[in-house]
Motif scaffolding. Structure first.
Motif, PDB file in Angstrom:
ATOM      1  N   SER A   1     -11.037  -2.604   5.441  1.00  0.00           N
ATOM      2  CA  SER A   1      -9.716  -3.154   5.731  1.00  0.00           C
ATOM      3  C   SER A   1      -9.566  -3.472   7.210  1.00  0.00           C
ATOM      4  O   SER A   1      -8.991  -4.493   7.587  1.00  0.00           O
ATOM      5  CB  SER A   1      -8.632  -2.162   5.288  1.00  0.00           C
TER       6      SER A   1
ATOM      7  N   ALA B   1     -13.022   2.169   2.610  1.00  0.00           N
ATOM      8  CA  ALA B   1     -11.789   1.393   2.480  1.00  0.00           C
ATOM      9  C   ALA B   1     -11.150   1.148   3.837  1.00  0.00           C
ATOM     10  O   ALA B   1     -10.719   0.028   4.147  1.00  0.00           O
ATOM     11  CB  ALA B   1     -10.805   2.123   1.557  1.00  0.00           C
ATOM     12  N   LEU B   2     -11.102   2.177   4.653  1.00  0.00           N
ATOM     13  CA  LEU B   2     -10.528   2.031   5.990  1.00  0.00           C
ATOM     14  C   LEU B   2     -11.376   1.096   6.849  1.00  0.00           C
ATOM     15  O   LEU B   2     -10.844   0.252   7.590  1.00  0.00           O
ATOM     16  CB  LEU B   2     -10.397   3.399   6.655  1.00  0.00           C
TER      17      LEU B   2
ATOM     18  N   VAL C   1       0.831  -1.200   0.000  1.00  0.00           N
ATOM     19  CA  VAL C   1       0.000   0.000   0.000  1.00  0.00           C
ATOM     20  C   VAL C   1       0.871   1.257   0.000  1.00  0.00           C
ATOM     21  O   VAL C   1       0.592   2.224  -0.720  1.00  0.00           O
ATOM     22  CB  VAL C   1      -0.948   0.002   1.219  1.00  0.00           C
TER      23      VAL C   1
ATOM     24  N   LEU D   1      -6.816   0.159  -0.181  1.00  0.00           N
ATOM     25  CA  LEU D   1      -6.016   1.098   0.607  1.00  0.00           C
ATOM     26  C   LEU D   1      -4.989   1.876  -0.212  1.00  0.00           C
ATOM     27  O   LEU D   1      -4.682   3.019   0.118  1.00  0.00           O
ATOM     28  CB  LEU D   1      -5.314   0.359   1.747  1.00  0.00           C
TER      29      LEU D   1
END
Length: 308
Positions: free
Chosen positions: A283, A279-280, A17, A251
């Motif tokens: 994940s 996304a956060l 990432v 990410l």
């Protein structure tokens, strides 16, 4: 000798990432500043792959088994071949429609991993995967209006690229399950990328006229891309493809957006902002469920990844 999955994939996914996020924020500079052709960027990228390949092969021996060659070549052809097809798609169609389609490649990876590798995902992780996939799509939506565009060959090409890149992650994981080490898989990917250089050159129609800064900046940014690809191989050899692919593809664009905001003073769109949050969240759910899992349950007939 084999063991169950280990959680070191989180470290390599994090490095992926980082490298791909920085690469994403800087990779457009050669085109924006000097009009450098995409095919030339591909050629330089193919040669930068030699750098991480050389480092990896100093630590691990090259696996000469046919199974290593098969999965390595499949990963290389689907990855590098998809990149070349992308150039043709972008020449025929709009980027603002092509990239959202291509960005859904983790869906292919997840489906292949669940069906063919029989990877099991707990319900909470399923929510995380779905959230990450939605985030990837939102992060691919452009901020501007594109207008009406007729569909054509570019739509078929975009779907093919999506399938190819989704299959690439699957083949990387499959190679690890067959006992192929990271350096060998990445070595075959490098060989395949270099083998397609003449194709890129023919597509370009000759060497471009550009100042020395164009290839220099391209090389600097594409090294980040190449090293990130090695970390992808390493993450997929240690973690489930159905988790690694969505989390990294979600990410990396988040970091790109954040860096673009800091470097270029660009404000993310509403869709990108929602995508960052999703996304956060997705994940975090996937990492949390992996940490809470006491041990992986391997389906009958499925192999375990090798000891590193």
């Amino acid at each position: 000798m084999t063991v169950r999955n280990n959680r070191s994939w989180i470290v390599y996914a994090g490095l992926l990432v980082l490298f791909w996020g920085v690469w994403g924020a800087t990779s457009s500079q050669p085109v924006e500043r000097y009009g450098y052709p995409d095919e030339m960027i591909y050629i330089i990228w193919a040669f930068t792959m030699l750098v991480p390949a050389a480092v990896a092969l100093r630590r691990q021996r090259f696996d000469r088994r046919p199974v290593a060659a098969v999965y390595g070549l499949l990963a290389g052809l689907t990855g590098a071949g998809g990149q070349l097809v992308l150039f043709q798609a972008l020449a025929d169609g709009p980027a603002y429609l092509i990239f959202p389609i291509v960005s859904l490649s983790p869906v292919i990876t997840v489906l292949m991993a669940v069906v063919l590798l029989r990877e099991r995902i707990v319900p909470l992780a399923v929510v995380g995967v779905f959230t990450a996939l939605v985030a990837i799509l939102l992060l691919s939506i452009p901020s501007g209006d594109g207008g009406d565009v007729d569909t054509g060959s570019w739509l078929v090409l975009a779907v093919l690229i999506c399938a190819a890149w989704g299959a690439q992650a699957f083949f990387m994981r499959k190679a690890a399950l067959a006992g192929v080490n990271d350096a060998t898989t990445f070595g075959w990917m490098t060989i395949t990328g270099l083998a397609l250089v003449p194709v890129a050159y023919l597509m370009m129609g000759g060497m471009p006229s550009a100042p020395w800064q164009a290839p220099a900046i391209t090389a600097g940014t594409q090294v980040l891309n190449a090293v990130g690809a090695l970390f992808l191989v390493m993450a997929l050899s240690r973690g489930k493809a159905s988790v690694v692919a969505p989390i990294t593809n979600a990410l990396a664009p988040v970091l790109t957006v954040v860096l673009s905001l800091a470097i270029y003073q660009t404000v993310p769109s509403v869709w990108s902002s929602i995508g960052i949050v999703l996304a956060l969240a997705g994940s975090t759910l996937m990492v949390y469920t992996d940490e809470k899992r006491d041990e992986d349950v391997v389906a009958p007939g499925a192999a375990d990844p090798v000891v590193r």
